[in-house]
Structure formats: structure tokens, C-alpha cells
Design a protein around this motif. Structure first.
Motif, PDB file in Angstrom:
ATOM      1  N   CYS A 144       0.850  -1.192   0.000  1.00 58.70           N
ATOM      2  CA  CYS A 144       0.000   0.000   0.000  1.00 58.70           C
ATOM      3  C   CYS A 144       0.884   1.239   0.000  1.00 58.70           C
ATOM      4  CB  CYS A 144      -0.914  -0.002   1.217  1.00 58.70           C
ATOM      5  SG  CYS A 144      -2.021   1.427   1.327  1.00 58.70           S
ATOM      6  N   THR A 167      -2.919   3.524  -2.787  1.00 58.03           N
ATOM      7  CA  THR A 167      -2.756   2.564  -3.875  1.00 58.03           C
ATOM      8  C   THR A 167      -2.393   1.198  -3.306  1.00 58.03           C
ATOM      9  OG1 THR A 167      -2.000   4.326  -5.341  1.00 58.03           O
ATOM     10  CG2 THR A 167      -1.537   2.064  -6.018  1.00 58.03           C
ATOM     11  N   LEU A 168      -3.082   0.163  -3.799  1.00 58.69           N
ATOM     12  CA  LEU A 168      -2.894  -1.200  -3.318  1.00 58.69           C
ATOM     13  C   LEU A 168      -2.233  -2.047  -4.398  1.00 58.69           C
ATOM     14  CD1 LEU A 168      -6.500  -1.576  -1.862  1.00 58.69           C
ATOM     15  CD2 LEU A 168      -4.419  -1.158  -0.530  1.00 58.69           C
ATOM     16  N   GLY A 169      -1.537  -3.109  -3.972  1.00 59.87           N
ATOM     17  CA  GLY A 169      -0.926  -3.988  -4.966  1.00 59.87           C
ATOM     18  C   GLY A 169      -0.351  -5.249  -4.356  1.00 59.87           C
ATOM     19  N   ARG A 196      -3.047  -1.829  -8.273  1.00 62.13           N
ATOM     20  CA  ARG A 196      -2.099  -1.721  -9.368  1.00 62.13           C
ATOM     21  C   ARG A 196      -1.278  -3.008  -9.528  1.00 62.13           C
ATOM     22  NH1 ARG A 196      -4.333   2.276 -12.089  1.00 62.13           N
ATOM     23  NH2 ARG A 196      -3.942   4.383 -11.272  1.00 62.13           N
ATOM     24  N   ILE A 199       3.124  -2.435  -7.915  1.00 60.32           N
ATOM     25  CA  ILE A 199       3.116  -1.583  -6.728  1.00 60.32           C
ATOM     26  C   ILE A 199       4.498  -1.022  -6.437  1.00 60.32           C
ATOM     27  CG2 ILE A 199       3.524  -3.501  -5.118  1.00 60.32           C
ATOM     28  CD1 ILE A 199       1.172  -0.483  -4.525  1.00 60.32           C
ATOM     29  N   ARG A 200       5.553  -1.722  -6.848  1.00 58.55           N
ATOM     30  CA  ARG A 200       6.909  -1.237  -6.541  1.00 58.55           C
ATOM     31  C   ARG A 200       7.216   0.071  -7.272  1.00 58.55           C
ATOM     32  NH1 ARG A 200       6.894  -6.661  -6.556  1.00 58.55           N
ATOM     33  NH2 ARG A 200       7.772  -7.754  -4.736  1.00 58.55           N
ATOM     34  N   GLU A 202       5.111   2.421  -7.941  1.00 60.64           N
ATOM     35  CA  GLU A 202       4.436   3.499  -7.212  1.00 60.64           C
ATOM     36  C   GLU A 202       5.118   3.767  -5.876  1.00 60.64           C
ATOM     37  OE1 GLU A 202       0.063   5.384  -6.948  1.00 60.64           O
ATOM     38  OE2 GLU A 202       0.538   3.688  -8.228  1.00 60.64           O
TER      39      GLU A 202
END
Length: 326
Positions: A144, A167-169, A196, A199-200, A202
Motif C-alpha cells: 500500500c 494505492t494497493l498492490g 495496481r 506496486i513497486r 508506485e
């Protein structure tokens, strides 16, 4: 959904109020005067436009064992506090409990389910001794990236400054049913919460500004707008960001915007006191290892020199020890 917020401070409290008002069964894990105020009056959320909302959680407690197993656990404590709580947190886990790490900086799980050359590698700056990885199964983890800015105005009251994006991933890049369910829950609470596949990337975009502006603010006591407006401080921030970009690109990350654009995003926040500055002023340990030290460690891993990052890390780490008594 039963969801526990571990660390119902500024960000965790903001999230907890929004989720509770949206109908989730929220447990807030807090302590001290803040916990007592929540138990007595509920948790209040005050906005810049004067609006005020109050939520009464299903449970507010300092005892994670009293809360019992949850569908999801959001970890909103700062990275430096994580090693001390990961074992007690296990009381919140059922067989299918997801754990969402809503923290700044390079996360302890960065190379887990990574699929690259460094698969499974431990980052010592954020998980010294591997204690976190031992206590939290990677299968539970959802990443997150936290964008809101908020502060604890006083016990039981959170002041929201700006932003509503979480943002989640999944660490493996999949679009899992659980990530999509959490995204839907957060969205129903009036938050922006895209799930997404990368996530890395972001994580690095958010970290890009934090790794430079936060320690500079701690060292100088300047707010974000003052740092960006100062020629020397802005140049230092840009140099640190350029080094971080080289490290990230060596790990396969691509940046969709320029350093100047990212600095402009920080400038738009205005006269904000960063979380690291707030911690220094309060005599608390800071996130310097997750925000700065981890990037220096990754630079050594991939063979990218980081002289500006190293210098600011050394100075901020010393400041951290002096002000927090560690």
C-alpha cells in the motif's frame, strides 16, 4: 468486513474513520491518551474546510489478542515500530487474513515474490535480523502506498491536511480477488484506492520525494514550501532524487515523470511539516532507515554510488539518535 487498523494515529486514524463510516467493522489499535479519548468520545476527523466527522469503532484497544482474527489488518505504524509489534499482531490473523502495510519507504517485503535476480533478499535497513519476515507470511502481504497527509490534532482528533489515495498492490503483481475487494471497500469509503499490478513502481514515485525532502526538513526544521523555494536545498533534493532514480532503474523501475515534476508535486503541498520533522520535534525515532538508509543499501547492492544520499543519511541518523535518545 472485519478490519483492524494497527496504529490508529494520523494516517491509520483517518483511514479508520472513513472505513467505519462506510460500514466496515473496524477495530482500532491505539494506546495512551489517544486510546482513552477514542473509547470515550469516538475518533473525530477534522477537514481543512471545517467539516467534522466522528466514528465509533467496533472496538478500540491496545490489546491485539482482545480483537481476535480479522478479515484484513492495515498496519499504519511507522516502519521503525514494526519489529516490536509483528509477533503480537499474529493474534489478529485467521487462515485467510490479509495484511496491508500502509507505510512509507522501501518495505521489508520488497524482494519477496519479486521474481527478479534478488528474489527473497532481505533488506537489512528495514528488517534487521529478518524478524519481520519470520513473523509475517508473505502470502498475507498486500502493498500500500499512502498519499494523504494528516496529523493528530489532539487525543481522539485527526486533522486531515490533503490527499485521499491509498494505492494497493500484490507483491507478485497479480490482480487478486482480495486486493480488488479491498479496493472496493476503500472506494466505498470515499478514498481513491486503485489496485495496481506494479506496486513497486508506485512505491518509488512516492519515496522519490520523501527520501530527500523529509530528511532535509528534519535537519533544517523547514517546511516543504521553504525547502522547495530555497535554491541550495532544492538542488540537494534533486541530487538525492537523481541518485535514487539510478538505483531504481538498475532494479527495473521506470519513472513516468521528471524530477522537476515530482518537486512541483511536493511544492503544491505548501507549508507542510513532514512526518520526519514532526517526529524530530517530538523527540521520537524517525523513518530514516526506510526512507533513506534502505535506498543507500540498495545502491550498494546494484553498484550505484549514492554520495548525497549517504551524507544526508549519516547526518539524519545522528540527529535521530540525539533527539530520540536511541
Amino acid at each position: 468486513m472485519r478490519i483492524a487498523i494497527v496504529g490508529a494515529g494520523a494516517i491509520g486514524g483517518y483511514l479508520g474513520v472513513r472505513l467505519a463510516l462506510a460500514g466496515a467493522e473496524v477495530t482500532l489499535i491505539a494506546r495512551g491518551a489517544h486510546l482513552e479519548a477514542i473509547r470515550r468520545d469516538g475518533l473525530a476527523l477534522e477537514y481543512a474546510d471545517g467539516r467534522r466527522e466522528v466514528a465509533r469503532p467496533a472496538l478500540a484497544t491496545a490489546d491485539m489478542a482482545a480483537a481476535g482474527p480479522q478479515d484484513a489488518v492495515v498496519v499504519a505504524v511507522k516502519a521503525q515500530s514494526l519489529p516490536a509489534i509483528v509477533t503480537p499482531m499474529r493474534a489478529l490473523y485467521g487462515p485467510d487474513t490479509s495484511v496491508i502495510f500502509a507505510q512509507n519507504g522501501i518495505p521489508w517485503w520488497y524482494f519477496m515474490r519479486h521474481g527478479g535476480a534478488y528474489e527473497g533478499r532481505r533488506i537489512a535497513a528495514v528488517d534487521p535480523g529478518g524478524h519481520i519476515a519470520e513473523a509475517v507470511e508473505i502470502a498475507r502481504v498486500i502493498g500500500c502506498v499512502v498519499y494523504p497527509a494528516a496529523t493528530i490534532e489532539r487525543p481522539g482528533v485527526i486533522r486531515h491536511i490533503e490527499g485521499n489515495r491509498f494505492t494497493l498492490g500484490e507483491p507478485d503483481g497479480s490482480r487478486s480477488e482480495r486486493a480488488l475487494a479491498l479496493s472496493a471497500l476503500f472506494t466505498a469509503a470515499g478514498l481513491k484506492a486503485p489496485a495496481r499490478p506494479d506496486i513497486r513502481s508506485e512505491i518509488w514515485i512516492k519515496l522519490w520525494g520523501n527520501l530527500s525532502i523529509n530528511p532535509i526538513s528534519a535537519l533544517t526544521r523547514a517546511t516543504v514550501d521553504v525547502i522547495i523555494a530555497d535554491v541550495g536545498a532544492r538542488a540537494l533534493a534533486a541530487a538525492m532524487m537523481a541518485e535514487a532514480q539510478q538505483v531504481a532503474e538498475a532494479l527495473g523501475i521506470r519513472f513516468p515523470l521528471s524530477i522537476e515534476r515530482r518537486l512541483k508535486m511536493a511544492e503544491d503541498i505548501g507549508a507542510h511539516r513532514t512526518s520526519m520533522l514532526q517526529d524530530v520535534e517530538a523527540g521520537k525515532p524517525t523513518e530514516v532507515d526506510a526512507l533513506v538508509g534502505a535506498v543507500a543499501e540498495l545502491g550498494r547492492l546494484v553498484g550505484v554510488p549514492t554520495p548525497h544520499i549517504d551524507a544526508v543519511y549519516a547526518a539524519t541518523k545522528l540527529l535521530d539518535r540525539v533527539t530520540s535518545g536511541m
